[in-house]
Each structure stands twice: as structure tokens, then as C-alpha cells.
Motif scaffolding. Sequence first.
Motif, mmCIF file in Angstrom:
data_model
loop_
_atom_site.group_PDB
_atom_site.id
_atom_site.type_symbol
_atom_site.label_atom_id
_atom_site.label_comp_id
_atom_site.label_asym_id
_atom_site.label_seq_id
_atom_site.Cartn_x
_atom_site.Cartn_y
_atom_site.Cartn_z
ATOM 1 N N SER A 405 -6.689 -10.641 -4.230
ATOM 2 C CA SER A 405 -7.193 -11.894 -3.650
ATOM 3 C C SER A 405 -6.639 -12.070 -2.235
ATOM 4 N N VAL A 406 -7.152 -13.070 -1.531
ATOM 5 C CA VAL A 406 -6.684 -13.322 -0.161
ATOM 6 C C VAL A 406 -5.202 -13.716 -0.168
ATOM 7 N N GLU A 407 -4.744 -14.398 -1.232
ATOM 8 C CA GLU A 407 -3.338 -14.787 -1.310
ATOM 9 C C GLU A 407 -2.444 -13.564 -1.473
ATOM 10 N N GLU A 408 -2.891 -12.626 -2.331
ATOM 11 C CA GLU A 408 -2.101 -11.403 -2.538
ATOM 12 C C GLU A 408 -2.073 -10.561 -1.265
ATOM 13 N N LEU A 409 -3.189 -10.573 -0.534
ATOM 14 C CA LEU A 409 -3.254 -9.849 0.751
ATOM 15 C C LEU A 409 -2.218 -10.433 1.729
ATOM 16 N N SER A 410 -2.146 -11.775 1.760
ATOM 17 C CA SER A 410 -1.190 -12.444 2.647
ATOM 18 C C SER A 410 0.247 -12.144 2.233
ATOM 19 N N LEU A 411 0.524 -12.195 0.914
ATOM 20 C CA LEU A 411 1.877 -11.886 0.433
ATOM 21 C C LEU A 411 2.276 -10.462 0.818
ATOM 22 N N GLN A 412 1.297 -9.522 0.715
ATOM 23 C CA GLN A 412 1.601 -8.127 1.070
ATOM 24 C C GLN A 412 1.898 -7.999 2.571
#
Length: 565
Positions: A405-412
Motif C-alpha cells: 500500500s502507499v503507507e507501506e511504500l512510505s514506511l519503506q
Amino acid sequence: KGQKLYVRLFQRKLKWLQVNKLDYEEICSDLGPVAEELVQGGFLQTESDLQELGEALDLLPAPELKALAKTFHLGNSGTQKQQLVDGLLRLSRQKSLFSLTPAQNNIGAVILKRAKKLAGFCVRLCRGPRAVFSRILLLFSLTDNMDEEEMAAGGQSQLFTILLVNSGRLAFPDYTVQRASKVFGDREDLIRYEASMRALQEVVSAMQGGQWEEAMELYTAAKSAWQELRKNHDLSHQEELPVFLRSFTTGWAYTRILSRGVEVLQRLRRYEEAVGELRSLLLQSVYCPDSRGRWWDRLALNLHQHLKKPEQAICAIRDGLSDPLVRTGHKLSLHQRAVRMKESASFKKYRLQLKDLPTIEVQDVKHVTIRGQLFPHEGGMGKSMFLIPANGEGEESANATVICSVEELSLQHYRQQGFDQGIHGEGSTFSTLFALLLWDIIFMEGIPDVFRNPYQTCPLDLYTDCFYENRKEAIDSRVHLLSEASVKTLHDMLEDVWTSHEGKVCSLVNWERFSSLQQAQSLISCMGGAFLGGVIARMSKDYRHCRGGLPDLVVWNTSNNSYKV
């Protein structure tokens, strides 16, 4: 046995039930005599009271309905239960060509008789005793957000909660119940409150089903009932209650109906009437003061966009921005509407009036652009998904990719920048820290009426200004302590609450938000007491309006104690 069966039937939706289909082995293998005992006691009705054809047909399964339809030569009614019921109901309303008297024309009565014969021994809870039990539960655990099912089940979830607590599967925070105020003047007052909540639920239900004309009728009827009530009863008792108890009064429930009525009028494009209702709602601040921001915002929009009355719209914005009960998001919304008007060429002649409006300074935040490879999915609808390299070991995962998801992309993205810890928790990250660092104050003794039954997940005044006013000294002292606390003190405070209360049901806390106590401690080490003290001071003064709009992500670096929100 009779009591046990009654409790189980009470927890079901109020409708007719076939006794031979009831299965409560733990009570008795043959429930017929037990049901008969409840019938004799006046707690259950039997099929002799079943006069509605629709209700009788609803009892029967599709195969039996099909057989019944066949006996009336309705071969082409379909096979679905609803189609069969509709076909039989249509037939019951037809006039017979051969009937000489109305009595002979009653095909509906014949269908009903046959349906009841097929259904066998049927029962339904008598409304009178059921209403008494529902009222006891309503009084026992006042709730202002009963949904339609809960209303229909007459307090089922409250009974289930009590069962879970008694069996040790659910634990509530420790606090002292202290009832000082009398919410209802008398029995009639309670019955009127129950009726007003039911009326509210009917309006909400019609709106959710898109039945706007029906919702309009219900709203109009409720409005008349409220006017009648105000004319014939002294409501000063309701008005004198603290605002957090006032939400359990007829006045509050009817005000919520009127507020819903505005939505109905707007949907039906009756904007003049909607504006009239909004102005009437805004003339009082006794009921639903937390809705005033929404009302001003809506009034300004209707006057500006729909009725094209710019001067009145500007007045609405000015009054709304000056209203002390209009907070955060709604204040910003009114301010943004004024800014759009100022920038519009068609509002040139109103420049002076717009210039005089109170202004709000809104600081811009730093914008960060994160790039990622979009995962192509059919139709382009729904939430965007991205592709990122897998983090596994070995050759196989070297070239592997993961959909995220976009949130997981940001966390990465932030992990690559050294922020080894991260949570996508939106407001719950902050509300959990707020509750853990303020637990003893949230559940403190000595404040009357905020805890009125043993199954509360928070004090009743949490969402009002009273929360801070009632605990001002304790909160100010805690904020001061936090702002000067060392990391060790912060860790100890968090650990004390975590170990003593973990798992207890508190509406502010998500115990799964942090993977462990240690993860929560590492975050507060990075944030520090001054920041946490500021967050708690802000949230405790106006939790209702400060719990939303918080950052989705919190990331932190455990090696250098830096963090980003």
C-alpha cells in the motif's frame, strides 16, 4: 428454564419464530412446554395473534412457500423466497369476480390460515414486558448511539457485555461509579426519551436506505412532536444538566433529528427550508453544541452556492468564526470559504465586508514527494497499490518484488533513510499514548456523573469541554511533569500503566498499536516529554475536535532518537 428461554429470545430481533426451529439444547430438548409456560405468564404471543400475512409468510422456508404458491396456482412466481412472498401478497390483494359479499372475497385470510398451519406453533415476545426490560437496560447503561439492530434487539449487546465480564473474558478499567444527577425526571420522561431515540433511528434508517421522501415525513412528524413537547412540558431540568448528560435527553435526540432534517431538505433541494432550520438550530446552544461548526459551515454553503445570497453568506461566516463553540476543522472550513470568496472576481463588490472577517493563520507543512512503481490493476478503481523490492535473503528474493500500500511504500522510504521503526496508526497512535500517560487522571475519583455504570470504556465527559475543566489541576500538573521528565521517568510511567492495565477495554487505547511495551517506550524516548506534554495538553482541552486529522505515519530512528510524523 422459562427465564433462560426468555433471555435468549429477548436477544433476538423482535419477530415471529417457529418453536420447532428453536434449538437451545442446553435449556431443554423439547422447548414446547417451556414456551407454553411463557405464553401462560403473558411474556409470549402465539400464532393466534399472528394476523399479518407478510409476517406469516416470512416464517416459511422457500420450499414450503413454493408448495403454498402452487396450491393457489402461482406456478410462475419464481423460486426465490422474496419473489414467492411478493406473489402471494399480490394475490391476497386481488378481488374475486365470483364473490357476492366482502367476506367471501377474503383470499388473504385463506392464505394466512394455510401459512399458519404450515408454520405450526409460533411465538413472538409480547411488546409490553419486552419494552420494560429494554427500558431497564437503557437506564442501566445509557447509550446515545444505539443503532437500528441494537434498538430492535432491545439491548442485546449490553447483556452480552455483562456475560463476557462475568465469565472473565472482558475487563473494564477500575473506577468508582458516582451518580449524582437525576437524568430523567420520572418514568414518563424516560419513555419519552426512548421514543425520541427510536424516532431518530427511523430517520437515520430511511436516509441510509435512500428513502428521502419517507425521511422527510419522519423528520416533519418528529419536529411537530418536539414542538408539542416543549409547549406542554417544563424542560428546565434537561437544560440544567451538565452537557455530557444532556446528550441523554429528549431535547438532544430531537435536535439530532432536526440536524438530520437539514440533510434531508438539502437532498430534496429545499434549500430555503434547510437555511430556516439551520438558523433555528443556531438560535440555541443548549443541545448539540458540538454540531454548531457543522451548522454554520452548511448555512454559509447554502446561502453562497445554492441561494446566491452572498451578503448573508458573509454574515454567516463572520458569526461562525466568532462563535466560541466552533472549533478546528469547521473553523478552517469557514475561513477557506471566505478566502475563496475574496479571490473570486464575482465578489469584488463585497471586498470590504470580506476584509473585516476574523482571520486564521494556517501554517503550511513541509511537503515530501515519494516516488514508487504503481501496480497496474484492472479498472483503475480502488486503492492504489505499489511494487517494492522484497527484503529477503538469498538469490530467490534478490529479484523478487512485493505488492504494498502507499503507507507501506512510505514506511519503506523512511526505513532507507535510517528510520528503523514506523507505525501506520493515524490518530490511534496518539490517543493510545494520551491514555497511557494520563490513565489515572482519566479514571480518577471524585467527579460526579462521569462514571454511571460498571461497563464504560471512558468517562462520559471525555468529548466535552468539561473533561479538562473537571480535572484542570491534575492535567496541568501532569503536563508540567511530562515536559520536565527524563527518558527514564517517561519509561517508568508508561511501564506502570502498561503492566497494571494491559488488555482493559478503553476507547482511547489500541493495545495492538505497538508491538510491545518496549516499542512504545522507544517512541516516547524519541519524542521527549516536552512534545508529549504539548500533545496531551491540546488533546485534553478539546479531545472531540483534536482526535482527527492527525498524521497517518509516525517513524523514528532508535539509534539517534530522531522522529518524524
